[in-house]
Scaffold this motif. Structure first.
Motif, PDB file in Angstrom:
ATOM      1  N   HIS A   1       0.836  -1.206   0.000  1.00  0.00           N
ATOM      2  CA  HIS A   1       0.000   0.000   0.000  1.00  0.00           C
ATOM      3  C   HIS A   1       0.869   1.252   0.000  1.00  0.00           C
ATOM      4  O   HIS A   1       0.600   2.216  -0.728  1.00  0.00           O
ATOM      5  CB  HIS A   1      -0.900   0.023   1.240  1.00  0.00           C
ATOM      6  N   VAL A   2       1.900   1.239   0.837  1.00  0.00           N
ATOM      7  CA  VAL A   2       2.767   2.407   0.950  1.00  0.00           C
ATOM      8  C   VAL A   2       3.511   2.663  -0.361  1.00  0.00           C
ATOM      9  O   VAL A   2       3.648   3.814  -0.801  1.00  0.00           O
ATOM     10  CB  VAL A   2       3.762   2.232   2.114  1.00  0.00           C
ATOM     11  N   THR A   3       3.969   1.587  -1.011  1.00  0.00           N
ATOM     12  CA  THR A   3       4.681   1.745  -2.276  1.00  0.00           C
ATOM     13  C   THR A   3       3.791   2.376  -3.336  1.00  0.00           C
ATOM     14  O   THR A   3       4.194   3.322  -4.033  1.00  0.00           O
ATOM     15  CB  THR A   3       5.195   0.379  -2.779  1.00  0.00           C
ATOM     16  N   VAL A   4       2.563   1.872  -3.469  1.00  0.00           N
ATOM     17  CA  VAL A   4       1.633   2.439  -4.444  1.00  0.00           C
ATOM     18  C   VAL A   4       1.314   3.879  -4.084  1.00  0.00           C
ATOM     19  O   VAL A   4       1.249   4.766  -4.952  1.00  0.00           O
ATOM     20  CB  VAL A   4       0.348   1.587  -4.521  1.00  0.00           C
ATOM     21  N   ARG A   5       1.137   4.122  -2.789  1.00  0.00           N
ATOM     22  CA  ARG A   5       0.836   5.486  -2.348  1.00  0.00           C
ATOM     23  C   ARG A   5       1.987   6.424  -2.685  1.00  0.00           C
ATOM     24  O   ARG A   5       1.767   7.571  -3.093  1.00  0.00           O
ATOM     25  CB  ARG A   5       0.572   5.496  -0.837  1.00  0.00           C
ATOM     26  N   ILE A   6       3.209   5.944  -2.560  1.00  0.00           N
ATOM     27  CA  ILE A   6       4.364   6.787  -2.871  1.00  0.00           C
ATOM     28  C   ILE A   6       4.429   7.083  -4.364  1.00  0.00           C
ATOM     29  O   ILE A   6       4.658   8.231  -4.772  1.00  0.00           O
ATOM     30  CB  ILE A   6       5.665   6.106  -2.392  1.00  0.00           C
ATOM     31  N   VAL A   7       4.236   6.052  -5.196  1.00  0.00           N
ATOM     32  CA  VAL A   7       4.327   6.250  -6.653  1.00  0.00           C
ATOM     33  C   VAL A   7       3.277   7.244  -7.125  1.00  0.00           C
ATOM     34  O   VAL A   7       3.584   8.230  -7.823  1.00  0.00           O
ATOM     35  CB  VAL A   7       4.177   4.910  -7.399  1.00  0.00           C
ATOM     36  N   ILE A   8       2.016   7.008  -6.746  1.00  0.00           N
ATOM     37  CA  ILE A   8       0.955   7.938  -7.140  1.00  0.00           C
ATOM     38  C   ILE A   8       1.162   9.285  -6.456  1.00  0.00           C
ATOM     39  O   ILE A   8       0.898  10.345  -7.031  1.00  0.00           O
ATOM     40  CB  ILE A   8      -0.425   7.361  -6.771  1.00  0.00           C
TER      41      ILE A   8
END
Length: 496
Positions: free
Chosen positions: A31-38
């Motif tokens: 979740h954190v990785t996707v949140r960072i990319v977006i």
């Protein structure tokens, strides 16, 4: 009861299964990785959006812009954002969230590069409009996507910690511009802002499409495969078995936390998990269940939600940009500050706004969405009206009171990116967010225009702040009396 979420089941049951599978997922490194990319994408969109306010003093000198010309240059980008927001939501509901996000960041980067090379006001304004289309299109769709991959329990904190990247982009953009513009000139600022356009490739390669959207579009096997992939990554990230997927016939908002994870749903992995409702607290009427498109936004319960959310978007951003777009110019022309001092004072207000956003992100799940809007917009109204009553006689007085007000209106505005996706079902969630974004842009356009009109007509600066305070008060009252609470409720319960 167990959920069989296989593509062979009825589509409605399958969509309920996808929702329940998200509800049992603990927040993880995935979740954190996707949140960072977006989030990085949204960060640079915010960075690009604010640059014009800091470039304006130099643009006025270089191109000999009048107050009317300056207002047109400021607002043309917002007009593009309004149109971009309207179209992006419909397109995201049709072709996917991730594709629209990637397209928008690519277009925005190319436009920034072209802006850096712009020779005169006319092509500059045209490119600002094109960039506005991209920025206005990306932000509401990104908010929609992040909401769709997050479970209901503490959704506010998770989503708003992501949304902090937008005010962070505004703040760092302000800090960078305050140094780059005086030292190197406005063109270098836009050249730097063009580099993040390359992120469109990263988004396409690393971010999966929303399984909720895939399921709603009838692409059940793709939704199943994507959900399996997400569950596998969450399980790998946490190193523990996932709890079983369960559903309860009684609606509940008690999304209890769980630290267990895995793709396994066997009885040997029973753990305390969220109870997922299969039906909303208030069942949808036939008209609401069939509601789609723009007409659907004004059908049944969604009519009141659309009107309330539109009022909040409009008033919040009318105040926000009415202040932030003109502060550097007001400090320079009204109080005689140098360019560097005017930009520094304006930066302090942006930094204060960021801390308001952080405050809301950490408290929104405790005090609720409705109270955030009522209290924070009400606070902004009180502070701005007091500033106007005091006469706004010195730049320090303006700095202190506008910074305190920024804590409030920045905090209220960031909450809209959490609240709006919660109010609509998947089939028209991006569209609902885009309509909210369009009202946002209308406020962004009219706020600077009204402030510019008051200022250019020789009106007192205090009148500007009283006017903006009155607009904030309208938003606070709309929230206090008409907004619906959604805290810790699953999306499918709030919006059938």
């Amino acid at each position: 009861m167990r959920i069989d979420a296989s593509p062979d089941r009825d589509a409605d049951a399958f969509r309920a299964g996808i929702a329940a599978r998200f509800e049992r997922l603990p927040l993880s490194r995935w979740h954190v990785t996707v949140r960072i990319v977006i989030g990085v994408v949204t960060f640079f969109e915010a960075f690009d959006q604010l640059l014009i306010a800091y470039a304006m003093p130099e643009l006025r000198q270089e191109w000999h812009l009048t107050d009317g010309d300056a207002t047109a240059v400021l607002t043309i980008g917002s007009l593009g954002m309004l149109i971009g927001a309207l179209f992006s939501g419909r397109m995201a509901d049709r072709i996917g969230r991730v594709k629209i996000i990637a397209i928008c960041i690519g277009v925005s980067g190319l436009a920034s590069l072209a802006l850096a090379l712009s020779p005169s006001p006319t092509p500059f304004m045209l490119l600002r409009f094109v960039q506005g289309l991209a920025i206005g299109g990306e932000v509401p769709v990104a908010a929609t996507f992040i909401s769709e991959i997050t479970r209901s329990f503490k959704r506010g904190r998770f989503v708003l910690l992501y949304e902090l990247v937008f005010p962070a982009g505004l703040t760092i953009g302000a800090v960078a511009a305050a140094w780059i513009v005086p030292a190197l000139g406005w063109r270098w600022m836009y050249a730097v802002a063009a580099v993040p356009g390359l992120l469109c490739i990263l988004v396409q390669r690393t971010v999966p499409e929303s399984p909720r959207w895939l399921a709603d579009r009838g692409r059940l096997r793709e939704a199943e495969a994507t959900m399996d992939l997400i569950e596998a990554k969450v399980a790998a990230a946490t190193g523990a078995p996932l709890p079983p997927v369960t559903m309860d016939e009684t609606p509940s908002t008690t999304s209890a936390t769980s630290t267990s994870t895995s793709t396994s749903t066997s009885t040997s992995t029973r753990t305390a998990v969220p109870t997922i409702p299969t039906v909303p607290t208030v069942p949808a009427t036939p008209a609401e269940a069939a509601a789609t498109g723009v007409k659907g936004l004004f059908t049944g319960r969604y009519r009141r939600r659309t009107l309330v959310i539109g009022a909040l978007w409009f008033t919040g951003y009318f105040v926000n940009y009415g202040i932030t777009s003109w502060l550097p110019t007001i400090y320079g022309k009204q109080y005689g500050l140098s360019l560097s001092d005017a930009l520094l004072y304006s930066t302090v207000t942006s930094v204060a706004g960021f801390f308001g956003c952080l405050l809301v992100a950490l408290t929104v799940d405790l005090i609720g969405r409705r109270k955030v809007f009522a209290f924070f917009l009400g606070g902004a109204a009180a502070l701005l009206i007091v500033l106007g009553a005091l006469g706004a006689g010195t730049p320090v007085q303006v700095l202190v009171w506008t910074s305190l007000a920024a804590v409030c209106f920045f905090g209220s505005n960031i909450c809209l990116y959490l609240y709006t996706p919660e109010l609509y079902p998947t089939r028209m969630r991006a569209l609902g967010c885009s309509v909210g974004g369009a009202l946002n842009r209308l406020g962004v356009i009219l706020g600077p225009v009204v402030v510019g009109a008051i200022y250019a007509s020789g009106g007192q600066v205090s009148a500007v702040f009283v006017t903006l305070g009155g607009v904030a008060l309208v938003g606070a009252l709309a929230a206090a009396f008409f907004a619906e609470e959604t805290t810790n409720r699953p999306l499918e319960e709030v919006s059938p």
